[in-house]
Design an enzyme around this catalytic site. Sequence first.
Site, PDB file in Angstrom:
ATOM      1  N   SER A 111       0.824  -1.211   0.000  1.00 16.94           N
ATOM      2  CA  SER A 111       0.000   0.000   0.000  1.00 16.94           C
ATOM      3  C   SER A 111       0.857   1.259   0.000  1.00 16.94           C
ATOM      4  O   SER A 111       2.016   1.245   0.420  1.00 16.94           O
ATOM      5  CB  SER A 111      -0.911   0.032   1.225  1.00 16.94           C
ATOM      6  OG  SER A 111      -1.671  -1.146   1.311  1.00 16.94           O
TER       7      SER A 111
HETATM    8  N1  SAH Z   1      -0.667  -4.930   4.026  1.00 14.69           N
HETATM    9  C1  SAH Z   1      -0.007  -5.264   2.789  1.00 14.69           C
HETATM   10  C2  SAH Z   1      -0.876  -4.910   1.610  1.00 14.69           C
HETATM   11  C3  SAH Z   1      -0.938  -6.059   0.661  1.00 14.69           C
HETATM   12  S1  SAH Z   1      -2.206  -5.964  -0.585  1.00 14.69           S
HETATM   13  C4  SAH Z   1       1.371  -4.619   2.705  1.00 14.69           C
HETATM   14  O1  SAH Z   1       1.699  -3.777   3.553  1.00 14.69           O
HETATM   15  O2  SAH Z   1       2.159  -4.983   1.816  1.00 14.69           O
HETATM   16  C5  SAH Z   1      -3.483  -6.936   0.131  1.00 14.69           C
HETATM   17  C6  SAH Z   1      -3.155  -8.372   0.466  1.00 14.69           C
HETATM   18  O3  SAH Z   1      -4.364  -8.964   0.937  1.00 14.69           O
HETATM   19  C7  SAH Z   1      -2.695  -9.225  -0.713  1.00 14.69           C
HETATM   20  O4  SAH Z   1      -1.469  -9.803  -0.420  1.00 14.69           O
HETATM   21  C8  SAH Z   1      -3.800 -10.290  -0.834  1.00 14.69           C
HETATM   22  O5  SAH Z   1      -3.325 -11.563  -1.221  1.00 14.69           O
HETATM   23  C9  SAH Z   1      -4.346 -10.329   0.590  1.00 14.69           C
HETATM   24  N2  SAH Z   1      -5.689 -10.882   0.723  1.00 14.69           N
HETATM   25  C10 SAH Z   1      -6.768 -10.723  -0.083  1.00 14.69           C
HETATM   26  N3  SAH Z   1      -7.827 -11.414   0.397  1.00 14.69           N
HETATM   27  C11 SAH Z   1      -7.396 -12.029   1.549  1.00 14.69           C
HETATM   28  C12 SAH Z   1      -8.005 -12.898   2.498  1.00 14.69           C
HETATM   29  N4  SAH Z   1      -9.284 -13.298   2.392  1.00 14.69           N
HETATM   30  N5  SAH Z   1      -7.261 -13.330   3.542  1.00 14.69           N
HETATM   31  C13 SAH Z   1      -5.965 -12.964   3.671  1.00 14.69           C
HETATM   32  N6  SAH Z   1      -5.329 -12.158   2.815  1.00 14.69           N
HETATM   33  C14 SAH Z   1      -6.031 -11.694   1.765  1.00 14.69           C
END
Ligand code: SAH
Length: 221
Positions: A71
């Site tokens: 993000s």
């Molecule tokens: N907080 C992260 C942002 C990653 S983007 C950072 O700082 O890098 C969002 C993430 O949510 C992705 O890796 C995606 O695979 C995950 N995601 C989506 N649906 C999900 C679910 N149901 N359970 C766990 N992770 C999930």
Amino acid sequence: MSTPMPKQELGSALPAARARLVRELRAQRIDDGRVLAAIGKLPRHEFVEDAWHTEAYKNKPLPIGLSQTISQPYIVALMTQLLLQGGIRKKVLEVGTGSGYQSAVLAEVFAAVFSVERIKPLAEQARARLRRLGYRNIHCGYADGGEGWAAHAPYDGIIVTAAAAEVPRALLKQLARGGRMVIPVGPPGHQQLRVIDRTPHGLEAQDVSAVSFVPLLPGKV
Ligand code: SAH
């Protein structure tokens, strides 16, 4: 094509790059000193592939592979600040570990962080990265975070870093009394960052800003 900056050069530019990012966040009304200190300290370049190192301190999202993104620092800061304003800083659940950057920011301001990711290679990479960086108060899980992480519930804070069509019921159940959830809700193009408090009178929700997140998907892969 631009030549990648040699590692040493990036190293000496780091404090200035981080300080600049912190100034930008202040200008965007991030004013919680604890959040700014965490972002000013964390090596965001360690959370992206080498090819993105020189972009790591710009205030923008970056790809982390498998169609996912780390993000934008402003969003990480805003969500963390909103969670802190909830008041209690003991135990937090993050849904969507991704690169682990948001988890590390949380670990600087909460006593214990539980973070779940549904994509196995990302979950494993983040776990190894956070261990290498020395975090002992982050517990990484490979699971569908839409179900929360019941074994460690309830949580004082829940942060979801992928957008849900609706707030998952399991997460609401795992939110402690007096706890706060920060979650993007809505379809692509119409997502709102929602803050939900479990007050003595029940759940109270407010939408604080338009955002753009990857979708929260069911199951694990
Ligand atoms: N907080 C992260 C942002 C990653 S983007 C950072 O700082 O890098 C969002 C993430 O949510 C992705 O890796 C995606 O695979 C995950 N995601 C989506 N649906 C999900 C679910 N149901 N359970 C766990 N992770 C999930």
